[in-house]
Write a protein that holds these residues in place. Structure first.
Motif, PDB file in Angstrom:
ATOM      1  N   PRO A 144      23.430  73.709 -12.535  1.00  0.00           N
ATOM      2  CA  PRO A 144      23.015  73.747 -13.933  1.00  0.00           C
ATOM      3  C   PRO A 144      22.126  74.954 -14.250  1.00  0.00           C
ATOM      4  N   VAL A 145      22.316  75.474 -15.461  1.00  0.00           N
ATOM      5  CA  VAL A 145      21.470  76.536 -16.009  1.00  0.00           C
ATOM      6  C   VAL A 145      20.817  75.964 -17.260  1.00  0.00           C
ATOM      7  N   LEU A 146      19.493  75.790 -17.235  1.00  0.00           N
ATOM      8  CA  LEU A 146      18.788  75.196 -18.363  1.00  0.00           C
ATOM      9  C   LEU A 146      18.542  76.266 -19.431  1.00  0.00           C
ATOM     10  N   LEU A 147      18.968  75.972 -20.676  1.00  0.00           N
ATOM     11  CA  LEU A 147      18.921  76.943 -21.765  1.00  0.00           C
ATOM     12  C   LEU A 147      18.114  76.396 -22.940  1.00  0.00           C
ATOM     13  N   GLY A 148      17.699  77.297 -23.838  1.00  0.00           N
ATOM     14  CA  GLY A 148      16.990  76.911 -25.047  1.00  0.00           C
ATOM     15  C   GLY A 148      15.631  77.571 -25.137  1.00  0.00           C
ATOM     16  N   HIS A 149      14.975  77.414 -26.292  1.00  0.00           N
ATOM     17  CA  HIS A 149      13.662  78.025 -26.503  1.00  0.00           C
ATOM     18  C   HIS A 149      12.551  77.263 -25.785  1.00  0.00           C
ATOM     19  N   ARG A 150      12.646  75.947 -25.793  1.00  0.00           N
ATOM     20  CA  ARG A 150      11.552  75.141 -25.257  1.00  0.00           C
ATOM     21  C   ARG A 150      11.534  75.160 -23.735  1.00  0.00           C
ATOM     22  N   ARG A 151      10.382  75.492 -23.185  1.00  0.00           N
ATOM     23  CA  ARG A 151      10.235  75.478 -21.732  1.00  0.00           C
ATOM     24  C   ARG A 151      10.025  74.047 -21.247  1.00  0.00           C
ATOM     25  N   PRO A 152      10.548  73.710 -20.064  1.00  0.00           N
ATOM     26  CA  PRO A 152      10.373  72.337 -19.561  1.00  0.00           C
ATOM     27  C   PRO A 152       8.927  72.060 -19.185  1.00  0.00           C
ATOM     28  N   CYS A 153       8.480  70.840 -19.448  1.00  0.00           N
ATOM     29  CA  CYS A 153       7.128  70.399 -19.085  1.00  0.00           C
ATOM     30  C   CYS A 153       7.174  69.495 -17.863  1.00  0.00           C
ATOM     31  N   PHE A 154       8.226  69.626 -17.090  1.00  0.00           N
ATOM     32  CA  PHE A 154       8.394  68.788 -15.910  1.00  0.00           C
ATOM     33  C   PHE A 154       8.989  69.637 -14.802  1.00  0.00           C
ATOM     34  N   ALA A 155       8.846  69.164 -13.575  1.00  0.00           N
ATOM     35  CA  ALA A 155       9.388  69.890 -12.425  1.00  0.00           C
ATOM     36  C   ALA A 155      10.907  69.775 -12.408  1.00  0.00           C
ATOM     37  N   LEU A 156      11.567  70.903 -12.303  1.00  0.00           N
ATOM     38  CA  LEU A 156      13.025  70.899 -12.294  1.00  0.00           C
ATOM     39  C   LEU A 156      13.542  70.521 -10.912  1.00  0.00           C
ATOM     40  N   PRO A 157      14.618  69.761 -10.854  1.00  0.00           N
ATOM     41  CA  PRO A 157      15.224  69.465  -9.548  1.00  0.00           C
ATOM     42  C   PRO A 157      15.666  70.746  -8.857  1.00  0.00           C
ATOM     43  N   ALA A 158      15.635  70.736  -7.559  1.00  0.00           N
ATOM     44  CA  ALA A 158      16.113  71.888  -6.797  1.00  0.00           C
ATOM     45  C   ALA A 158      17.565  72.169  -7.150  1.00  0.00           C
TER      46      ALA A 158
END
Length: 231
Positions: A144-158
């Motif tokens: 997966p490639v996470l897209l969008g303006h908002r940055r995640p506020c949680f730890a991304l899975p490896a």
């Protein structure tokens, strides 16, 4: 037809893309189209064949308000892009919006975009739901490639690439999406971009019913999540 038509839609990239058939019809009839919208979407409306105008600027031609108010030539009220298309008869001939960007199919069919943190017609997924979705995709062999303006506020899975905040311009984000094998997104502008380009798209819809999106995009598979304000 040689008149100028001035489209008005403030900050909804999806609705701008859905109005592409209207723009195409104006141009086909020999008219000129201008689009009054936020500066973030200047390149988008230019790609669609319009002259960009600031949202608050007075129209140079016939005003077509796609905010859900009125189309002022005959005083007939319309609620947004879809109702205006149906009323004008354009829907029967130009139903599918098209974003004329080059599709660069990914050499890796497992590399897919995820845009579930951006808000549109549907609110973004919760952090826990987004984490679960990303983890499930990784567990099933996707990249997966996470897209969008908002940055995640949680730890991304490896195994998840974080491209959030990378594109200030909507067209740049659409160009990146065009190089992916597919996209999973909530009902937001990036979902519309992927479906209008023609890549495989899973759209998480609500409160808008899935059928209201599927009718426009052959490459879109919409799924519904019940929300309190849904129909």
């Amino acid at each position: 037809m040689s008149e100028t038509v001035s489209f008005f839609r403030g900050q909804a990239a999806g609705d701008i893309l859905m109005s592409q058939p209207l723009i195409a019809e104006v141009i086909r009839r020999g008219g000129h189209a201008e689009y009054h919208t936020d500066a973030r979407f200047r390149r988008l409306v230019e790609v669609l064949g319009c002259v960009w105008r600031p949202y608050g600027e007075a129209p140079r031609g016939r005003r077509v308000d796609l905010e859900g108010a009125t189309e002022t030539r005959n005083g007939t009220g319309h609620n947004g892009v879809d109702a205006f298309m149906d009323h004008s008869g354009i829907a029967s001939r130009f139903r599918q919006p098209w974003l004329p960007l080059p599709i660069r199919p990914s050499g890796n069919p497992s590399r897919i975009g995820v845009a579930v943190l951006a808000q549109g017609a549907m609110r973004s997924l919760s952090d826990s739901a987004a984490t679960a979705l990303l983890g499930t995709l990784v567990g099933r062999g996707f990249e997966p490639v996470l897209l969008g303006h908002r940055r995640p506020c949680f730890a991304l899975p490896a195994g998840v690439e974080d491209h959030t905040g990378r594109h200030a311009d909507f067209v740049d984000a659409a160009v990146e999406i065009a190089g992916l094998a597919g996209l999973v997104a909530t009902d937001n502008g990036l979902m519309h971009a992927a479906a209008a380009i023609g890549i495989k798209t899973i759209g998480i819809c609500g409160p808008m019913p899935p059928a209201a999106r599927a009718v426009y995009y052959p490459s879109l598979l919409p799924i519904n999540i019940s929300v309190p304000c849904g129909p």
